[in-house]
Write an enzyme that holds these catalytic residues in place. Structure first.
Site, PDB file in Angstrom:
ATOM      1  N   SER A 703       0.797  -1.221   0.000  1.00 42.69           N
ATOM      2  CA  SER A 703       0.000   0.000   0.000  1.00 42.69           C
ATOM      3  C   SER A 703       0.837   1.282   0.000  1.00 42.69           C
ATOM      4  O   SER A 703       0.274   2.370  -0.061  1.00 42.69           O
ATOM      5  CB  SER A 703      -0.947   0.012   1.217  1.00 42.69           C
ATOM      6  N   LYS A 746      -6.037   3.960   8.936  1.00 44.46           N
ATOM      7  CA  LYS A 746      -5.127   4.896   8.281  1.00 44.46           C
ATOM      8  C   LYS A 746      -5.659   6.327   8.332  1.00 44.46           C
ATOM      9  O   LYS A 746      -4.895   7.275   8.564  1.00 44.46           O
ATOM     10  CB  LYS A 746      -4.889   4.460   6.839  1.00 44.46           C
TER      11      LYS A 746
END
Length: 802
Positions: A703, A746
């Site tokens: 990611s 996140k």
């Protein structure tokens, strides 16, 4: 008035009583009868029955009828409080009776001995000036049909049933059997049988009101069949009880004889006494058949052992465990969904989706207690309240709560127990905690199921497969017990920080509920409602002596902790509470309200730097977002260039997947050099170094692809990355941005770090609902599908100054 049926003969009444006897003519049938209300007695025609009178109006009525040598009418009814019976509460069908004897006892009670004459029906109740009840009646004709085969057959069947019932009595009466045998009238047989059946008054009244012979015989036969079955079962139960008692008495006598022999031989009696104690405890435990047979064999072994034998203590310990296990003890569930919602709200702030799922789980269990509910697995970073949720569920269900820590367990016997052939054998964690709970249906929390290990001694995760499978755990086999134990009533809940390390067969048996972490506002509210009070109480300080202002809490959350959970925040609050305790212990009033300026003196300097201004001061530095077992975090990607021959160096303890992402990002930059305005020769003669700080921490995953690409473009085009932008997403060699996981974690990390704009893959739009509302409002979330869009959002337009 209350009266009581008495099956004694009239002669059994005390000889000291004054007795008057009247013989009325059975054919005397007046149109008006003096009524004696009955609460519990129903008299049938031709039967004789003693009655006790204890209300003055009824005594006066009985004496008046006796003096007039007239029959009385007996009617069943319910008394109306202190006023006694009222005509409205009496049945309309009763029995006329002659008073054969009137007795006044020394104790003041009045007794009648009555013989039934015939049924009658009340036409109308009349007023009686003397306070009694009088009624005009119609006498009921009870003539029987002659030569009716149906009636004869029913008479024969009822007579046989009555004789069987007499034989099943505790003391069979030959006189009663002869009387039943000699009855030739169908009406009298039905009434006589109903009279000694021991029926309830309302059931007798129902028979009395059944005038027709054949329906009456059928009704009495139905009552007789039920009575026969009850008597037969009662006799069987008595016989079984007597057999068990005699067997128990025989064993007790043999044990006493054995003790006498041991005393004569001078042997120790303590072994026999201990065996008796254990046998009594095992009898009370109500063990299943298999377990009872096994414990009986062990008891017999124990009785033959010497107390000093090494095996003696092992067998005794085993039997004590079997006696203490809750084989048939169950906590009574008390599931009130509204009450459960209140408990969850009291114990936990926020977590709305998790609470809703727990309430669904409880609702299904309430409506279908025997159903096979899924095993809940709470997954989230440390300190978010996984264990305390289990305690709240137990409190909402009124069940006991037990937990077992599985972190570091690497031996199968920790779950299944050791076989008793080994020295120092003991039961496994599951059975030990069930024993501690004292009930067979506790809420059982298996903590840190993701940290199970495996070794040469077996795989404990595989042993848990049986425990957590609702279709198998009704016969869980602990090696120490050697007999199945039913775990199907236990509500198992597991917790984990990550799902990746849980074996897939075990993961397949659980329903995962994610607890990603708390926002700043949620942490603030939890601290104000729970943490401050708890830490002050532990420190022995009152809230009036020490409190923390909202501004100080904000600084604590942002400047002294950076975590998804609450443990570090609670530690810092605990340090403030201890600081206040010192003041109070010295006799001072306490620090009072803690303001932001007081934190430096109490806790020292801020532990979390404000990196917003530091992270992107030069070109070649991008801010990524990462997911960790402790929640989300920000991740810096730094890129630098030196003259060389096109080599790529990657540092920062990156995993293989992240290294490949860096290679892919550089290849993508080279492929699009012309579009990005990068000279190809300049690129070929440059050595690129990519570094991710915090090199002591291992980092991996795809990611960071967008952040790697952005850092490289920023370096080679000399354009800085905007300071308030963070990004996440995997890239492909075609420049597409692919979806990632951990969106909520996140974005929470970005919000806590002061980020204003977050770039997410366009294919993660479906995860937008997972982001808390206040975080979504504070952030500018930009969804991107290509790296070109990422460069447009992330990079400043003007080149950086030299």
């Amino acid at each position: 008035m209350s009266e009581h049926e008495n099956h004694e003969t009239p002669e059994s009444i005390d000889s000291k009583t004054t007795t008057l006897v009247y013989n009325q003519c059975a054919s005397q049938r007046p149109d008006t009868l003096i009524i004696l209300p009955m609460s519990e007695t129903v008299l049938f025609p031709e039967l004789i029955m003693p009655i006790v009178l204890d209300r003055k109006p009824v005594i006066d009525s009985a004496q008046r009828a006796m003096r007039a040598e007239q029959p009385v009418g007996l009617l069943l009814g319910e008394p109306s409080g202190e006023s006694g019976h009222q005509p409205a509460n009496l049945h309309k069908v009763g029995t006329a009776a002659n008073i054969l004897r009137y007795v006044t006892g020394n104790d003041g009670q009045h007794h009648l001995v009555c013989k039934g004459i015939s049924r009658f029906r009340v036409r109308e109740f009349q007023e009686d000036e003397r306070g009694g009840i009088i009624a005009s009646v119609t006498w009921i004709d009870e003539s029987e049909p002659e030569g009716d085969k149906q009636v004869d057959a029913r008479m024969t069947n009822l007579r046989n049933s009555a004789l069987k019932a007499i034989q099943l009595m505790d003391q069979p009466s030959k006189e009663l059997a002869n009387a039943i045998q000699s009855v030739e009238s169908a009406s009298l047989l039905a009434d006589a049988t109903a009279g000694y059946l021991g029926l309830k008054p309302k059931e007798k009244q129902r028979i009395l009101e059944t005038i027709e012979i054949e329906p009456r015989l059928e009704l009495v036969q139905s009552f007789m069949d039920y009575r026969l079955e009850v008597m037969r079962l009662s006799n069987e139960i008595n016989q079984q009880t007597q057999q068990r008692m005699s067997e128990h008495q025989r064993k007790a006598m043999l044990r006493e004889q054995m003790r006498s022999i041991q005393r004569e031989l001078g042997e120790d009696e303590s072994v026999a006494e201990e065996a008796d104690r254990l046998r009594e405890a095992l009898d009370k435990a109500n063990l299943p058949e298999d377990a009872a047979e096994q414990t009986e064999r062990e008891l017999k072994r124990l009785e033959r052992m010497n107390e000093s034998s090494a095996e003696y203590s092992m067998v005794r310990t085993y039997l004590e465990l079997m006696a203490e296990l809750p084989w048939d003890k169950l906590s009574e569930d008390s599931i009130d969904i509204s009450h459960a919602r209140t408990i969850l709200d009291e114990d936990h702030y926020g977590l709305d989706k998790i609470k809703h799922r727990i309430l669904e789980h409880l609702a299904v269990h309430k409506l279908n207690p025997e159903g096979k509910a899924p095993i809940l697995c709470f997954v989230g970073p440390p300190g978010v309240g996984k264990t305390s949720l289990g305690r709240s569920i137990a409190r909402a269900m009124n069940r006991k709560f037990v937990r077992a820590a599985l972190g570091g367990v690497h031996d199968e016997s920790e779950i299944r127990g050791h076989r008793r052939t080994y020295v120092g054998a003991m039961p496994g964690t599951i059975i030990s905690q069930i024993r501690k709970a004292g009930t067979r249906n506790p809420v059982f929390m298996l903590d840190e199921v993701d940290k199970l290990g495996a070794s040469a001694h077996g795989d404990p995760a595989s042993a848990l497969l049986e425990v957590l499978d609702p279709s198998q755990n009704d016969s869980f086999n602990d090696h120490y017990l050697g007999t199945p134990f039913d775990l199907s009533k236990v509500m198992f809940i597991t917790t984990a920080n990550v799902m990746d390390t849980i074996p897939s067969p075990l993961r397949d048996r659980m329903e995962v509920i994610e607890l990603p972490g708390y926002t700043r506002e949620e942490k603030k509210q939890i601290a104000k409602r729970y943490l401050i009070n708890r830490q002050l109480e532990q420190a022995g300080v009152k809230r009036a002596q020490c409190d923390i202002s909202d501004d100080a809490l904000d600084i604590l959350i942002s400047g002294y902790t950076r975590e998804a959970g609450l443990r570090n925040l609670e530690r810092e609050i605990g340090a403030i509470a201890r600081h206040a305790a010192v003041h109070v212990a010295e006799g001072k009033p306490g620090p009072g309200l803690i303001e932001p300026d007081d934190l430096h003196d109490i806790l020292g300097p801020r532990r979390v730097d404000d990196e917003v201004a530091l992270r992107t001061g030069v070109a070649g530095v991008a801010t990524g977002l990462a997911w960790t077992p402790a929640g989300g975090d920000i991740l810096f990607v730094e890129a630098s260039r030196a003259s060389g021959s096109g080599n790529l160096t990657i540092t920062g303890q990156l995993g293989e997947v992240m290294r490949e992402s860096a290679q892919a990002a550089l290849s993508l930059v080279k492929a699009r050099a012309d579009t990005l305005g990068i000279d190809q020769d300049y690129l070929d003669k440059s050595d690129i170094h990519i570094h991710v700080p915090a090199g002591a921490i291992k980092k991996d995953g795809p990611s960071a692809g967008v952040a790697l690409y952005t850092a490289l473009v920023s370096l080679l085009t000399d354009r800085k990355v905007r300071a308030d932008v963070a990004m996440t997403g995997e890239i492909s060699l075609r420049g597409q941005v692919l979806p990632i996981g951990g969106v909520k974690e996140k974005t929470l990390a970005a919000h806590q770090a002061g980020i204003l704009t977050v770039m997410l893959p366009d294919r993660n739009r479906k995860d937008e609902d997972d982001i808390p509302d206040n975080v979504r409002e504070a952030l500018n979330v930009r969804y991107i599908s290509t790296v070109e869009e990422a460069i447009e959002v992330a990079l400043e337009n003007e080149p950086a100054l030299a």
